[in-house]
Design an enzyme around this catalytic site. Structure first.
Site, PDB file in Angstrom:
ATOM      1  N   CYS A  23     -65.512   7.845 -65.918  1.00  0.00           N
ATOM      2  CA  CYS A  23     -65.227   7.722 -67.355  1.00  0.00           C
ATOM      3  C   CYS A  23     -63.972   8.511 -67.740  1.00  0.00           C
ATOM      4  O   CYS A  23     -63.956   9.728 -67.644  1.00  0.00           O
ATOM      5  CB  CYS A  23     -66.461   8.231 -68.118  1.00  0.00           C
ATOM      6  SG  CYS A  23     -66.185   8.660 -69.831  1.00  0.00           S
ATOM      7  N   CYS A  33     -64.370  11.045 -70.577  1.00  0.00           N
ATOM      8  CA  CYS A  33     -65.145  12.200 -70.099  1.00  0.00           C
ATOM      9  C   CYS A  33     -64.224  13.223 -69.429  1.00  0.00           C
ATOM     10  O   CYS A  33     -64.370  14.430 -69.622  1.00  0.00           O
ATOM     11  CB  CYS A  33     -66.220  11.763 -69.105  1.00  0.00           C
ATOM     12  SG  CYS A  33     -67.424  10.617 -69.787  1.00  0.00           S
TER      13      CYS A  33
END
Length: 98
Positions: free
Chosen positions: A23, A26
Protein backbone atom coordinates in the site's frame (compact mmCIF):
# COMPACT_ATOMS: atom_id res chain seq x y z
CA UNK A 1 5.00 -11.92 23.50
CA UNK A 2 2.44 -9.28 24.43
CA UNK A 3 -1.06 -9.83 23.08
CA UNK A 4 -3.02 -7.23 21.13
CA UNK A 5 -5.53 -7.06 23.99
CA UNK A 6 -2.77 -6.32 26.52
CA UNK A 7 -1.37 -3.58 24.28
CA UNK A 8 -4.71 -1.76 23.79
CA UNK A 9 -5.54 -2.00 27.51
CA UNK A 10 -2.95 0.63 28.41
CA UNK A 11 -3.96 3.77 30.29
CA UNK A 12 -2.43 5.97 27.60
CA UNK A 13 -3.89 6.13 24.07
CA UNK A 14 -2.76 3.41 21.66
CA UNK A 15 -2.81 4.26 17.96
CA UNK A 16 -3.12 1.17 15.79
CA UNK A 17 -2.07 1.45 12.15
CA UNK A 18 -3.58 -1.32 10.03
CA UNK A 19 -1.40 -1.33 6.91
CA UNK A 20 -0.15 -3.49 4.04
CA UNK A 21 3.34 -3.72 2.51
CA UNK A 22 1.91 -3.16 -1.00
CA UNK A 23 0.00 0.00 0.00
CA UNK A 24 1.56 3.27 -1.22
CA UNK A 25 -0.32 5.59 1.18
CA UNK A 26 0.66 3.26 4.06
CA UNK A 27 4.33 3.76 3.23
CA UNK A 28 3.83 7.54 3.20
CA UNK A 29 2.11 7.37 6.62
CA UNK A 30 5.11 5.61 8.13
CA UNK A 31 7.21 8.79 8.30
CA UNK A 32 4.22 10.79 9.59
CA UNK A 33 3.75 8.26 12.39
CA UNK A 34 7.44 8.58 13.31
CA UNK A 35 6.99 12.37 13.57
CA UNK A 36 3.87 11.92 15.74
CA UNK A 37 5.75 9.54 18.06
CA UNK A 38 8.73 11.94 18.23
CA UNK A 39 6.44 14.81 19.22
CA UNK A 40 4.25 12.94 21.72
CA UNK A 41 6.87 10.51 23.10
CA UNK A 42 5.34 8.55 25.98
CA UNK A 43 1.88 10.13 25.63
CA UNK A 44 0.98 7.49 23.03
CA UNK A 45 1.84 3.98 21.93
CA UNK A 46 1.82 3.38 18.19
CA UNK A 47 1.63 -0.13 16.81
CA UNK A 48 1.53 -1.29 13.22
CA UNK A 49 -0.53 -4.30 12.18
CA UNK A 50 0.13 -5.85 8.75
CA UNK A 51 -3.33 -6.90 7.52
CA UNK A 52 -1.87 -9.61 5.29
CA UNK A 53 -0.07 -11.25 8.22
CA UNK A 54 -2.88 -10.64 10.74
CA UNK A 55 -6.03 -11.36 8.74
CA UNK A 56 -8.04 -12.55 11.74
CA UNK A 57 -7.35 -9.32 13.66
CA UNK A 58 -8.17 -7.22 10.58
CA UNK A 59 -11.42 -9.17 10.17
CA UNK A 60 -12.30 -8.79 13.86
CA UNK A 61 -12.08 -4.99 13.52
CA UNK A 62 -13.70 -5.02 10.05
CA UNK A 63 -10.74 -3.37 8.35
CA UNK A 64 -11.80 -3.10 4.72
CA UNK A 65 -9.17 -0.66 3.46
CA UNK A 66 -5.65 0.40 4.33
CA UNK A 67 -4.41 2.47 5.94
CA UNK A 68 -6.97 2.26 8.73
CA UNK A 69 -6.17 3.94 12.04
CA UNK A 70 -7.83 3.15 15.35
CA UNK A 71 -7.25 4.79 18.67
CA UNK A 72 -7.80 2.75 21.81
CA UNK A 73 -7.92 3.96 25.39
CA UNK A 74 -8.25 1.49 28.30
CA UNK A 75 -9.08 -1.26 25.80
CA UNK A 76 -11.93 0.64 24.13
CA UNK A 77 -11.90 1.94 20.58
CA UNK A 78 -12.48 5.70 20.84
CA UNK A 79 -11.74 6.79 17.27
CA UNK A 80 -11.28 5.31 13.80
CA UNK A 81 -10.48 6.56 10.32
CA UNK A 82 -9.55 4.90 7.05
CA UNK A 83 -7.45 7.37 5.07
CA UNK A 84 -4.15 9.19 5.08
CA UNK A 85 -3.91 11.81 7.81
CA UNK A 86 -1.70 14.79 8.42
CA UNK A 87 0.60 14.79 11.44
CA UNK A 88 -1.25 17.64 13.18
CA UNK A 89 -4.64 15.95 12.67
CA UNK A 90 -3.37 12.75 14.27
CA UNK A 91 -1.79 14.63 17.17
CA UNK A 92 -5.00 16.56 17.90
CA UNK A 93 -7.06 13.34 17.92
CA UNK A 94 -4.58 11.63 20.26
CA UNK A 95 -4.45 14.66 22.59
CA UNK A 96 -8.26 14.55 22.95
CA UNK A 97 -7.86 11.19 24.69
CA UNK A 98 -4.56 11.72 26.54
Amino acid sequence: MTSFTEIINQKKPVLVDFFAEWCGPCKMMSSILKEVKAELNDEVSIIKIDVDKNQSLAAKFQVRGVPTFMLFKDGKQVWRQSAMLQKNDLISVIKQYS
